[in-house]
Each structure stands twice: as structure tokens, then as C-alpha cells.
Write a protein that holds these residues in place. Sequence first.
Motif, PDB file in Angstrom:
ATOM      1  N   CYS A   1       0.835  -1.061   0.023  1.00 48.26           N
ATOM      2  CA  CYS A   1       0.018  -0.136  -0.025  1.00 48.26           C
ATOM      3  C   CYS A   1       0.948   1.128   0.044  1.00 48.26           C
ATOM      4  O   CYS A   1       0.791   2.018  -0.543  1.00 48.26           O
ATOM      5  N   ARG A   2       2.020   1.230   0.718  1.00 43.94           N
ATOM      6  CA  ARG A   2       2.787   2.432   1.041  1.00 43.94           C
ATOM      7  C   ARG A   2       3.652   2.650  -0.329  1.00 43.94           C
ATOM      8  O   ARG A   2       4.124   3.730  -0.570  1.00 43.94           O
ATOM      9  N   THR A   3       3.837   1.797  -1.088  1.00 43.61           N
ATOM     10  CA  THR A   3       4.585   2.022  -2.118  1.00 43.61           C
ATOM     11  C   THR A   3       3.952   2.806  -3.258  1.00 43.61           C
ATOM     12  O   THR A   3       4.726   3.437  -4.285  1.00 43.61           O
ATOM     13  N   ILE A   4       2.733   2.655  -3.085  1.00 41.75           N
ATOM     14  CA  ILE A   4       1.512   3.436  -4.267  1.00 41.75           C
ATOM     15  C   ILE A   4       1.959   4.887  -4.205  1.00 41.75           C
ATOM     16  O   ILE A   4       2.116   5.516  -5.159  1.00 41.75           O
TER      17      ILE A   4
ATOM     18  N   LEU B   1       2.256   2.454 -11.852  1.00 42.36           N
ATOM     19  CA  LEU B   1       1.736   3.383 -12.991  1.00 42.36           C
ATOM     20  C   LEU B   1       0.477   4.327 -12.173  1.00 42.36           C
ATOM     21  O   LEU B   1      -0.049   3.448 -11.736  1.00 42.36           O
ATOM     22  N   ILE B   2       0.631   5.578 -12.483  1.00 42.08           N
ATOM     23  CA  ILE B   2      -0.717   6.298 -11.914  1.00 42.08           C
ATOM     24  C   ILE B   2      -1.160   6.864 -13.006  1.00 42.08           C
ATOM     25  O   ILE B   2      -0.376   7.660 -13.730  1.00 42.08           O
ATOM     26  N   ASP B   3      -2.544   6.557 -13.355  1.00 40.20           N
ATOM     27  CA  ASP B   3      -3.172   7.014 -14.608  1.00 40.20           C
ATOM     28  C   ASP B   3      -2.315   7.078 -15.868  1.00 40.20           C
ATOM     29  O   ASP B   3      -2.080   7.663 -16.578  1.00 40.20           O
ATOM     30  N   GLY B   4      -1.450   5.553 -15.755  1.00 39.76           N
ATOM     31  CA  GLY B   4      -0.781   5.296 -17.075  1.00 39.76           C
ATOM     32  C   GLY B   4       0.604   5.985 -17.112  1.00 39.76           C
ATOM     33  O   GLY B   4       1.400   5.323 -17.909  1.00 39.76           O
ATOM     34  N   LYS B   5       0.863   6.820 -16.187  1.00 46.03           N
ATOM     35  CA  LYS B   5       2.387   7.192 -16.159  1.00 46.03           C
ATOM     36  C   LYS B   5       3.027   6.765 -14.776  1.00 46.03           C
ATOM     37  O   LYS B   5       2.651   6.501 -13.867  1.00 46.03           O
ATOM     38  N   PRO B   6       4.459   6.485 -15.213  1.00 46.47           N
ATOM     39  CA  PRO B   6       5.067   6.306 -13.970  1.00 46.47           C
ATOM     40  C   PRO B   6       5.274   7.042 -12.757  1.00 46.47           C
ATOM     41  O   PRO B   6       5.244   8.125 -12.932  1.00 46.47           O
ATOM     42  N   LEU B   7       5.008   6.486 -11.811  1.00 44.68           N
ATOM     43  CA  LEU B   7       5.293   7.142 -10.441  1.00 44.68           C
ATOM     44  C   LEU B   7       6.572   7.764 -10.234  1.00 44.68           C
ATOM     45  O   LEU B   7       7.616   7.418 -10.297  1.00 44.68           O
ATOM     46  N   PRO B   8       6.597   9.309 -10.269  1.00 44.67           N
ATOM     47  CA  PRO B   8       7.729   9.918 -10.121  1.00 44.67           C
ATOM     48  C   PRO B   8       8.544   9.721  -8.942  1.00 44.67           C
ATOM     49  O   PRO B   8       8.056   9.234  -7.838  1.00 44.67           O
TER      50      PRO B   8
ATOM     51  N   ALA C   1       5.494  15.032  -5.515  1.00 44.83           N
ATOM     52  CA  ALA C   1       4.815  15.862  -4.661  1.00 44.83           C
ATOM     53  C   ALA C   1       3.447  16.119  -5.113  1.00 44.83           C
ATOM     54  O   ALA C   1       2.261  15.792  -4.443  1.00 44.83           O
ATOM     55  N   ALA C   2       3.328  16.521  -6.365  1.00 42.55           N
ATOM     56  CA  ALA C   2       2.233  16.605  -7.302  1.00 42.55           C
ATOM     57  C   ALA C   2       1.054  15.408  -7.144  1.00 42.55           C
ATOM     58  O   ALA C   2      -0.079  15.308  -7.017  1.00 42.55           O
ATOM     59  N   THR C   3       2.036  14.153  -7.525  1.00 38.14           N
ATOM     60  CA  THR C   3       1.420  12.929  -7.516  1.00 38.14           C
ATOM     61  C   THR C   3       0.676  12.689  -6.269  1.00 38.14           C
ATOM     62  O   THR C   3      -0.372  12.144  -6.109  1.00 38.14           O
ATOM     63  N   ARG C   4       1.615  12.729  -5.290  1.00 40.45           N
ATOM     64  CA  ARG C   4       1.097  12.450  -3.842  1.00 40.45           C
ATOM     65  C   ARG C   4      -0.064  13.247  -3.452  1.00 40.45           C
ATOM     66  O   ARG C   4      -1.085  12.874  -2.869  1.00 40.45           O
TER      67      ARG C   4
ATOM     68  N   LEU D   1      13.599  12.204   8.476  1.00 37.65           N
ATOM     69  CA  LEU D   1      13.273  13.519   7.887  1.00 37.65           C
ATOM     70  C   LEU D   1      13.494  13.766   6.249  1.00 37.65           C
ATOM     71  O   LEU D   1      12.688  14.206   5.687  1.00 37.65           O
ATOM     72  N   PHE D   2      14.710  12.753   5.908  1.00 35.77           N
ATOM     73  CA  PHE D   2      14.625  12.694   4.327  1.00 35.77           C
ATOM     74  C   PHE D   2      14.139  11.521   3.815  1.00 35.77           C
ATOM     75  O   PHE D   2      14.458  10.550   4.212  1.00 35.77           O
ATOM     76  N   GLU D   3      13.288  11.522   2.822  1.00 34.61           N
ATOM     77  CA  GLU D   3      12.972  10.102   2.321  1.00 34.61           C
ATOM     78  C   GLU D   3      13.926   9.678   1.234  1.00 34.61           C
ATOM     79  O   GLU D   3      14.892  10.121   1.093  1.00 34.61           O
ATOM     80  N   ALA D   4      13.675   8.276   0.958  1.00 31.47           N
ATOM     81  CA  ALA D   4      14.941   7.395   0.093  1.00 31.47           C
ATOM     82  C   ALA D   4      14.737   8.158  -0.960  1.00 31.47           C
ATOM     83  O   ALA D   4      13.950   8.815  -1.697  1.00 31.47           O
ATOM     84  N   PRO D   5      16.045   8.859  -1.533  1.00 30.81           N
ATOM     85  CA  PRO D   5      16.429   9.764  -2.465  1.00 30.81           C
ATOM     86  C   PRO D   5      16.108   9.114  -3.933  1.00 30.81           C
ATOM     87  O   PRO D   5      16.192   8.073  -4.191  1.00 30.81           O
ATOM     88  N   GLY D   6      15.777  10.114  -5.002  1.00 28.37           N
ATOM     89  CA  GLY D   6      15.476   9.461  -6.300  1.00 28.37           C
ATOM     90  C   GLY D   6      16.925   9.879  -6.872  1.00 28.37           C
ATOM     91  O   GLY D   6      17.813  10.126  -6.235  1.00 28.37           O
ATOM     92  N   PRO D   7      16.903   9.479  -8.297  1.00 28.17           N
ATOM     93  CA  PRO D   7      18.269   9.680  -8.939  1.00 28.17           C
ATOM     94  C   PRO D   7      18.979  10.856  -9.089  1.00 28.17           C
ATOM     95  O   PRO D   7      20.117  11.189  -8.726  1.00 28.17           O
TER      96      PRO D   7
END
Lengths: 242, 274, 219
Positions: free
Chosen positions: A44-47, A59-66, A73-76, B5-11
Motif C-alpha cells: 500500500c505504501r509503495t503506491i 503507474l498512476i493514470d498510465g504514467k510512471p510514479l515520479p 509531490a504533485a502525484t502524492r 526527515l529525508f525520504e529515500a532519494p531519487g536519482p
Amino acid sequence: MIELRHVQKHFGDLHVLKDINLKVEKGEVVVLIGPSGSGKSTLCRTINRLETIDSGEILIDGKPLPQEGKELAATRAEIGMVFQSFNLFAHKTILDNVTMGPVEVLHRDRKEAEAEAMELLRRVGVAEQAKKVPAQLSGGQQQRVAIARSLAMHPKAMLFDEPTSALDPEMINEVLDVMVGLAREGMTMVVVTHEMSFARRVSDRVEFMADGQILEEGDPNEFFDHPKTERAREFLESIKGH
Amino acid sequence: MRDALFEAPGPKTKRKILVGTIISSIAIAAILVWVVLRLYQMGQFDASYWYFFGQWSTWRFLLQGLAGTAEVAVTAGVIALALGILFMFGRISKNRVVSGIFRVIINFFRGIPSLLLIYFFFLVIPSYGIKMPAFWMLTLPISLTASGVLAEVFRAGVNAVPKGQREAALSLGMTEGKVLRKIILPQAIRYVIPSLISQLVVVVKDTSVAYVVSFPDLLQNARVLISNYDSLVSVYFVVAIIYILINYAINELAVRMARQSGTKVVTRAQENPV
Amino acid sequence: MSLQQLFSTYGGMYVKAYAATLEMTVVSFVGAMVLALLVTIARVCPISPLRRLGDFYVQVFRNVATISLLIIFYYAFPYLGIVWNEMTCVIVTTILVAASFGSENFMSGINTIGVGQIEAARSLGLSFGQILRQVVIPQALRSAVLPMTNLLVAVMLTTAIGSQVPLNPQELTGLVSYINTMSVGGILPFAVSALLYAGTAFLIGLAGNAIDKRVRILR
């Protein structure tokens, strides 16, 4: 709307998500059920990337989760999340808890946001508590505020991570009632829960997880009445006693 | 928690962290090089400043000083423990006058510097014809200021014992005094052991003004070394490191005991300032 | 010596000494708070050399004997070509030591917040900066009120190390030893300084309690 493809995750040596494939359509209510440690909360938390994954695709709405930054942030902001331990902001009033998202993230006018927040609080039945701080509310009330806080963002989907597990028995229904209402209105929901009655009443599909795998999926009544796997039978037996 | 405080970093974030790591490593290395260079330019690496650290007599002398430090610290610590418990009992007394008096005593000793009290024992008491060895002119003031602090540490611990414990013990027919001694205090002390140990660090640090009363502690003996070998920087540097290592060890002990005890820990942050 | 004699001879010096103690206390405390904040940022940032530097800083300066640090700045630094006046030495020493304890207070303030609230803020779509401003810092500051009050008192008591260098004007502790060497002072000069210290500490404590009561977070 939400799709997971071949998702794998390890915690050190522990393989917590094993090749997870899951698709949640718009308006669908999917319940994740399974013994503790089965990986359902992690899934659940990976989503919304509260947990990262090792490989696979979300994928959220067909687009990869940023993976980071403004896009993430916008997706969340579009996906609501309700936690087992409510996680209300302890230093803010109930009203401010609900308006924080709209004001800070959506840059809504505070007055408007407050009016809408009051409306939401009324809907979940805690409007009289608006000026109090979280610690002054019961667990059930806090969880309903947490749901209102998510709804204030007008999410297109909502994740519930064991929303009733930390509640006293007499408070479980007040939270479930709110969730049933949401489901009936067509909200897309992923719900990690042990509440069989909820699953039967409103879910479109049940996903049974054990040891990091989805072992069984299907219609809730079918699953609860005629589980196909031995693991599911054992699990249902163990929770039925209560 | 600090990781949360910091989340797992992206690339992108990972790249930024890598760049930050490289830059900060270089900056830290540069500062170290600058310090060493400065010491070198000022001739502080000259053998005359360091050779005596190769002699056993030097270390024996410093160890003697350290023994003096330990003697004062342990004695002061024990006295402060006893006084701290005594003051705490006075402070929580149901008798308003008694508790008021002890509140004043505790706040007085917590509110004055140990150095001031050392001057009191060193300068004022002898002027009334009372003779006291240097050891006690140092140990007593340090115990008194520490006891004020410890009284509040104990009180925080006593307050943290669940109310039900007292009620359960009373309902078994124990007297109030017995409940306090047999039930409340042992648990309270367990809660505050880490705080007690960190207070020991304060006591050790306080002992370093021993030279005021000419008591041979670590720092006082270091001063003797300095006048013998005319090498101020190197000796003070070594002594500072010894203090740091000792107190670090004490603090680590506190952390470990807190972890092992498994009971709840009442930290200094939970004390009231007044 | 009577109280009247004491004040007619040394009254002016007491006023100056009290002012010096207060000045060093305020300057040191403000400096310590700024430094503690920087150290804390270093300790929580994801860049590991800075983290380790921050941790190292705290271990060194909360464990070093304060007097030995002052002596190093005042007596040893001139050998390295760095000369600071007495007051600077006292203030720098106090700042460095107090900042290590201040950072510990901030860290435990951050620890009381809990991962859950940060995750909740994240799920709402708040940026890292917003999470800090809206969730972490306000809560960390509020739960740091009492420990920081205790630290302010500790800073005031630490400035008594000023008696170990020829400070001009002297602070409250140095003045007592000065009066006792000038004339047979007896208990009075000590009592006046002690009451000024303890009284100030008491007032600081009352103020801290009052602030804490107003901003305390119910949990």
C-alpha cells in the motif's frame, strides 16, 4: 488508475514484495488482506512512494510514479492516504490539520479552504471539534479527521493502511461508516484491513497476500466463503474466532 | 528518526548528495590541513614540545592527576546522590513549609555556579577560622551544586512512576513511607540512571577548576608539566583530549545502560526549570 | 563588613559585574542557539561527512572540561598567532559548549515528532521545505522550550569561568574573589552574588515555564 507491474522489494535479506502485479480501475475498491508481515502495508505504501521499490513499475493514470521532487509531490497530492496511527499534526488544530494541504500545496484561499474543511468535518461528524487539537479527540474521531484531511485535497484515489487497527472496538464502525460512504460515492480505494464485513459490503475485489505474494484474488464473497488456497483458509479460520 | 526527515532519494537527489559529500569532504580536509599547517608554521611540532610524552614519568604524573580527578568526582558524585535523594524527599513532602524550604534549597544550589561555591569554601570559610583540606574545598561545593540538579532528576523519576503502583501498594496495607521507599524510589532510580550518569560528566568537568584550591587533579598536574617543559599548547591539547575521552566513555555507558535497561527513561528534558 | 559598607565600597562594581554576567549570558546563548541550529542541520542532513562532523562536534564540546577549553583559547591560542581578548574567550568557550547541548535538545525535539506526521505531510504533497516549516520546526521548537530554559541557566552559570581570566569589568564570580582578596569580606559578598545568580535563574525558570505552558503540545 493504479497499476503495479512486477514490483519487487527487499528489506535487507527479507523479500517483502515478490513480483507483485495489481491493477486498480477508477472507482474500484480493492481490499488487501493477509496475515501480519505478509507485505500488504508495504505494498500500500509503495503506491505513493512512502516505500521505495527495488524493481518493477508503478503507474498512476498510465504514467510512471515520479521518484522525487515537485512531480512526486504533485502525484502524492492527488492520492489520499490514511494511516493506522492517524498521524494528525499534533501542534495544529483539527481545522488547521484539514486546511494545511489545500492552503500549502494547492494554494487555495484560506477562508475558502476553511469553509470547505468545516463542510468535510461536518460530513465525517467532528465539526464541533474543529478548534481542538488532536490529542483532545478519541481515536475514532482522529481517524475521521485524518480522512477529512485527505478528502480536502480532492484526491482521485485513496489509500487506507489498516485504518481501524489502532481503534477501540466501539470506534471502528464510525470510521468504517465514513469509508463505506466514500466507496458508495465512487472513490477509488485501496484498503489494507482485517474488517471482513467492510470487504464484503463494499469491496469490488479482495487481494489475499502472504509472504510477500498475492496468492489469491477475486470477488469478496467468493473469497470469504470459498477460499481457494490452503493459506487463505488457515488465515480466515484464524481471524474468524474473534 | 533523523533518517525519516529525508525520504529515500531519487536519482537526481542521489547525485546532489554525492556532490555534497565530495564538496564537504574536501572542505573538511582543507580545514584539517590548514590547522596542521598553522601548528607547523608556529613550530608546535617541534620535538621539544612533544618528547616528554614518550616518557613514563610524564604519564605517571598525569595519571596521578587523573586519580585526583576521579577521587573528587566519585566522592562528589556519591555525596550528591545522597543529598539529591534527601532534597527530593523534602521537596515532595506533603508539609508545605518543608517542601517550600527544600524548593528554595534546590533552586539555590541549581542556580549558582560551582565555581562561586568553590570560592566560598576556599575564601570565606577559612576566614571564619575553619580549616579544611583542599580536597573538601573542591568536593563539597561540587556535590552541593550537583545535588540540587539531582534532586530534580529524582523528582522527575518519581513523577514518572505510574500512579497505580502507589495505589496498589497502599491497598496491600503498606504505609506511605514504605511505599515510597520500597516501591516508588527503586523504579524512579531505574528510570533516571542515564541522567545520573550524564550528571557525572558535569561533575568531572566541574573538578577541573581544582587548581583554584591547589588540589592536584589532571589539569593542575598538567600546569606543573607545562612549567617544567615550557610547552603549553601540546600539554593543554593532550589534557583536553583526555577529558573528552573520559566523558565520552561515561556518556556511552549512559546510552548503553538506557538501551539495556529496557524500562522507560526519564531524560533531563522532562525536568522543570523551577 | 556590613551590607551597607559592602555596597558603598563595591556597589558600583556589583552593578557592572551583574551587567557583565548578563551580557555574556545573552550573547553566548544567542550565539549558541545559532550554532546549535547549524550543527543540528548538519546532523540531520543526508550528506554523511557533515553528519559525522556534527556528531563529532557534539561529542567533543559536551565532553571537554569547560575550563580547559577556556585556558586553551586564552593561554594557548596566542602561541598559534590567535589572540582574543578575555571576554571573547569566555563567550566563545561558552558558545561552543552550550551549542553542543543545544543541538542535543533540538535533536530530541525532532525525535518527539515521529515518523508518522512526516509521512502524513509527505502524502499531502508538501515539499521538504514545507514539511520543515510547517511540521518539524514548530514542533521541535515548542518541545525544546524547557530544555532550552535549563540551558540558558546553564549558560549563565558557565560564564562564571570568566573569573579565571583577567576580565574587565569582572563578572559576579570573579568579583567575589576580588573583594575577598582586597578586604576581609566574609559571607556577604558571596551571598550577594549567589542571590543574584539564583534569583536570575529562578526568574528565567518561571519565564520558561510560562512559555512552555502556552506552547506545549498535547500528545
